[in-house]
Motif scaffolding. Structure first.
Motif, mmCIF file in Angstrom:
data_model
loop_
_atom_site.group_PDB
_atom_site.id
_atom_site.type_symbol
_atom_site.label_atom_id
_atom_site.label_comp_id
_atom_site.label_asym_id
_atom_site.label_seq_id
_atom_site.Cartn_x
_atom_site.Cartn_y
_atom_site.Cartn_z
ATOM 1 N N GLN A 27 0.822 -1.202 0.000
ATOM 2 C CA GLN A 27 0.000 0.000 0.000
ATOM 3 C C GLN A 27 0.856 1.253 0.000
ATOM 4 O O GLN A 27 0.530 2.241 -0.616
ATOM 5 C CB GLN A 27 -0.917 0.012 1.221
ATOM 6 N N PHE A 28 1.967 1.179 0.730
ATOM 7 C CA PHE A 28 2.789 2.377 0.837
ATOM 8 C C PHE A 28 3.833 2.456 -0.268
ATOM 9 O O PHE A 28 4.620 3.378 -0.303
ATOM 10 C CB PHE A 28 3.428 2.455 2.223
ATOM 11 N N SER A 88 2.878 2.874 -3.183
ATOM 12 C CA SER A 88 2.322 3.909 -4.050
ATOM 13 C C SER A 88 2.989 5.234 -3.711
ATOM 14 O O SER A 88 3.465 5.418 -2.599
ATOM 15 C CB SER A 88 0.813 3.998 -3.842
ATOM 16 N N LEU A 139 4.513 8.013 -2.278
ATOM 17 C CA LEU A 139 4.328 8.504 -0.918
ATOM 18 C C LEU A 139 5.400 9.547 -0.643
ATOM 19 O O LEU A 139 6.575 9.233 -0.519
ATOM 20 C CB LEU A 139 4.446 7.343 0.071
ATOM 21 N N ARG A 186 -3.752 5.916 3.182
ATOM 22 C CA ARG A 186 -3.855 5.112 1.959
ATOM 23 C C ARG A 186 -5.041 4.158 2.022
ATOM 24 O O ARG A 186 -5.152 3.386 2.980
ATOM 25 C CB ARG A 186 -2.575 4.273 1.767
ATOM 26 N N ASP A 187 -5.881 4.248 0.993
ATOM 27 C CA ASP A 187 -7.010 3.309 0.825
ATOM 28 C C ASP A 187 -7.887 3.234 2.078
ATOM 29 O O ASP A 187 -8.491 2.203 2.358
ATOM 30 C CB ASP A 187 -6.507 1.880 0.511
ATOM 31 N N ASP A 204 -7.269 8.433 -0.014
ATOM 32 C CA ASP A 204 -5.816 8.606 -0.097
ATOM 33 C C ASP A 204 -5.515 10.075 0.146
ATOM 34 O O ASP A 204 -6.119 10.943 -0.481
ATOM 35 C CB ASP A 204 -5.291 8.207 -1.484
ATOM 36 N N GLY A 214 -7.237 -0.349 4.569
ATOM 37 C CA GLY A 214 -6.289 0.728 4.360
ATOM 38 C C GLY A 214 -5.387 0.931 5.559
ATOM 39 O O GLY A 214 -5.361 0.115 6.486
#
Lengths: 314, 278
Positions: free
Chosen positions: B9-10, B12, B14, B23-24, B39, B74
């Motif tokens: 997730q991270f 992405s 950042l 996130r999410d 986000d 998330g």
């Protein structure tokens, strides 16, 4: 004997009365302190449900062990009190039923079950059962020196934990969201507080019984709130009010024949509440009435003054 | 959640610059989500407003960042870490109405509660803590009222006490839930001044805000939220007619579970939006 003789009371100072007075003092102090938190957290009725829920545990413990010892019976009471609290929390959290409804449910179901068991036991004709109904309305005269020691130890544990966690208990009572934001655990501390409440209720069952126990949690705290401006002050004064109620109720019931101790303690506490609600400076009924009247008088005077000078008001 | 999911997730984009990274993020109290797939990055050293209609999840967003509500999906990071490791850098000002102001205590004592996070378990606040608390009360113009019972304070004064408590935390990030709700004009100006002082000292401020009129004047950045994130960024770029229209009129519920029509959802919230769009 000495302090009571000083008051000119004709009272037989025997070991039974001493035990009753000591026990009631310990109970009053502890329930006053714990009651402050319960009242401010609007959870005083949880103590009521918990006390009622203790009855089936007491009966089941007797049926299993056949004991007459208060410690064992109260241990049984504590266990079923905890089960009752857990059921209460579970209903509130996992179902659509609101807390006050869940309180009523737990209280009546557990108490009803306890009465059912008690009736069964009494019909059994076991000679040891004779004292079991003392836990309903309390029977202070049955308090033994050993019981006083147990009560004292439990009270010391309860008060010690409150002292150690005072800052934490204060913050989760005033502002649980902020407490959680700085890393405290309001949920965990709430469970600890509930555990302390269980212990406190167990101290009181023999003296005032499952039905009246809740009034010793609420009354001293409500009275103390009227006179104080800090939580520490409220907790201490509430403990003092609880102790005074305990002593006053015990002495009164020994002065007059056949007056039950538990209800007398509750009545003593109620007198303190009534006086506090009426006469406390600042928060009392009388005080607020006076303030309102003097304000009105002031406004009237100002109005008269402006009229006199011919000033038109908006 | 497994470690692998978190890192994915991270992975992405950042920004290492961001104070808060979301996130999410999805939060649901019951069936319908309160926040859906949000986000978000909060820029350091800026005052950011979170704006959106009632029920848009503004308060919930703050609470999710603080770990006060369960997260359905998330993740959130504060200063690049899990919140637990940086709690002393974060101050939270809850809504004034969330506590019982009849609690037996005075203004100074409430401000001293801001020190509790640094004092640690079992220990009571000392002289140094009280001195800091007194200083913070002075900063919000309440020095004279330190010993006043909190029940006897006006709404604006109560809000200032909460602000002073946050200042006593000596944090770097200030999360405020509707600091201007129900306060008088004098208090509002005092709070804005304080908010800008805190920001100018290099701290980050994030506030849930209701009054669209004052967003441009009070804040540098804005987060437009209506269950989903509509947009976020500098006020001059993001706070546009089109974005406001989308925030206050867009279907807020991604799965339509609450059965509310658009008109019902917007309701009175449309008024300020219309005023802005003139």
């Amino acid at each position: 004997m000495i302090p009571l003789a000083f008051l000119g009371l004709d009272i037989t100072w025997d070991s039974t009365l001493r035990n009753v007075i000591l026990g009631s003092m310990i109970l009053g102090l502890t329930s006053g302190v714990l009651g402050s938190f319960a009242v401010l957290r609007r959870q005083s009725l949880i103590g009521d449900a918990l006390a009622h829920a203790a009855l089936p545990g007491i009966c089941i413990m007797f049926m299993i062990t056949g004991t007459r010892s208060s410690e064992l019976l109260l241990l049984g009471g504590a266990l079923s009190g905890l089960v009752g609290t857990a059921v209460l929390i579970a209903i509130t959290r996992w179902s659509v039923v609101k807390q006050e409804t869940a309180l009523g449910l737990v209280l009546s179901v557990f108490f009803g079950f306890g009465i059912l068991l008690l009736t069964r036991i009494q019909q059994g004709g076991d000679s040891a059962q004779s004292g079991l109904d003392r836990f309903i309305f309390g029977q202070a005269a049955t308090i033994l020196p050993r019981d006083v020691v147990v009560m004292g130890v439990v009270a010391a544990i309860v008060l010690g934990i409150v002292g150690l966690l005072f800052k934490e208990l204060k913050l989760i009572t005033f502002d649980p969201a902020f407490a959680a934001s700085i890393g405290m655990r309001p949920d965990l501390l709430g469970v600890i507080l509930a555990g302390l409440l269980v212990l406190t209720v167990m101290i009181g069952l023999q003296t005032v019984g499952v039905i009246l126990m809740v009034s010793l949690l609420i009354a001293p705290a409500v009275a103390a709130r009227q006179w104080t401006t800090s939580l520490a002050g409220m907790v201490i004064l509430s403990g003092v009010f609880g102790m005074v109620s305990g002593v006053a109720g015990s002495v009164a019931s020994s002065l007059i024949d056949r007056l039950p101790t538990g209800p007398m303690i509750v009545i003593a506490a109620s007198v303190i509440v009534i006086v506090s609600l009426l006469f406390a400076p600042g928060r009392g009924v009388l005080s607020t009435y006076q303030v309102r009247r003097s304000r009105a008088r002031q406004f009237r005077a100002e109005l008269a003054l402006t009229d006199h000078h011919g000033v038109s008001r908006p | 959640m497994s470690q692998a999911t978190v890192s994915r997730q991270f992975a992405s984009p950042l920004s290492t610059e961001s104070v808060i990274a979301v996130r999410d993020l999805t939060v649901a109290y019951n069936e319908s989500p309160v926040l859906w797939d949000v986000d978000l990055d909060i820029e350091p050293g800026k005052a950011t407003a979170i704006v959106g209609p009632n029920g848009a999840g503004k308060s919930t967003l703050l609470k999710a960042i603080l770990g006060l509500v369960p997260i359905a999906a998330g993740a959130t990071r504060v200063y690049g870490s899990h919140l637990n490791t940086v709690r002393n850098r974060v101050a939270y000002i809850p809504q004034r109405g969330s506590v019982d102001w009849d609690f037996p205590t005075n203004a100074l004592d409430v401000v001293t509660m801001g020190r509790y996070g640094r004092i640690g378990w079992f220990r009571q606040p000392g002289k140094a803590d009280r001195a800091i608390a007194e200083e913070c009360l002075e900063k919000v113009g309440m020095g004279q009222l330190a010993k006043r019972q909190i029940s006897q304070l006006s709404g604006g004064q109560q809000q200032r006490v909460f602000l002073a408590r946050a200042l006593a935390q000596e944090a770097d990030l200030y999360l405020m839930d509707e600091p201007f709700a129900g306060v008088d004009a004098v208090t509002e100006r005092a709070i804005v001044q304080l908010l800008h002082d805190v920001r100018d000292a290099g701290n980050t401020v994030v506030a849930v805000h209701h009054d669209l009129e004052s967003v441009k004047e009070y804040f540098d950045n804005v987060v437009l939220l209506n269950v989903r994130l509509i947009d976020s960024g500098p006020v001059s770029e993001v706070f546009t007619e089109e974005n406001l229209w989308r925030t206050y009129h867009a279907p807020s519920d991604p799965i339509g579970a609450d059965g509310m029509s658009l008109g019902q959802r917007s309701g009175s919230e449309m008024m300020p939006a219309r005023a802005m769009l003139k």
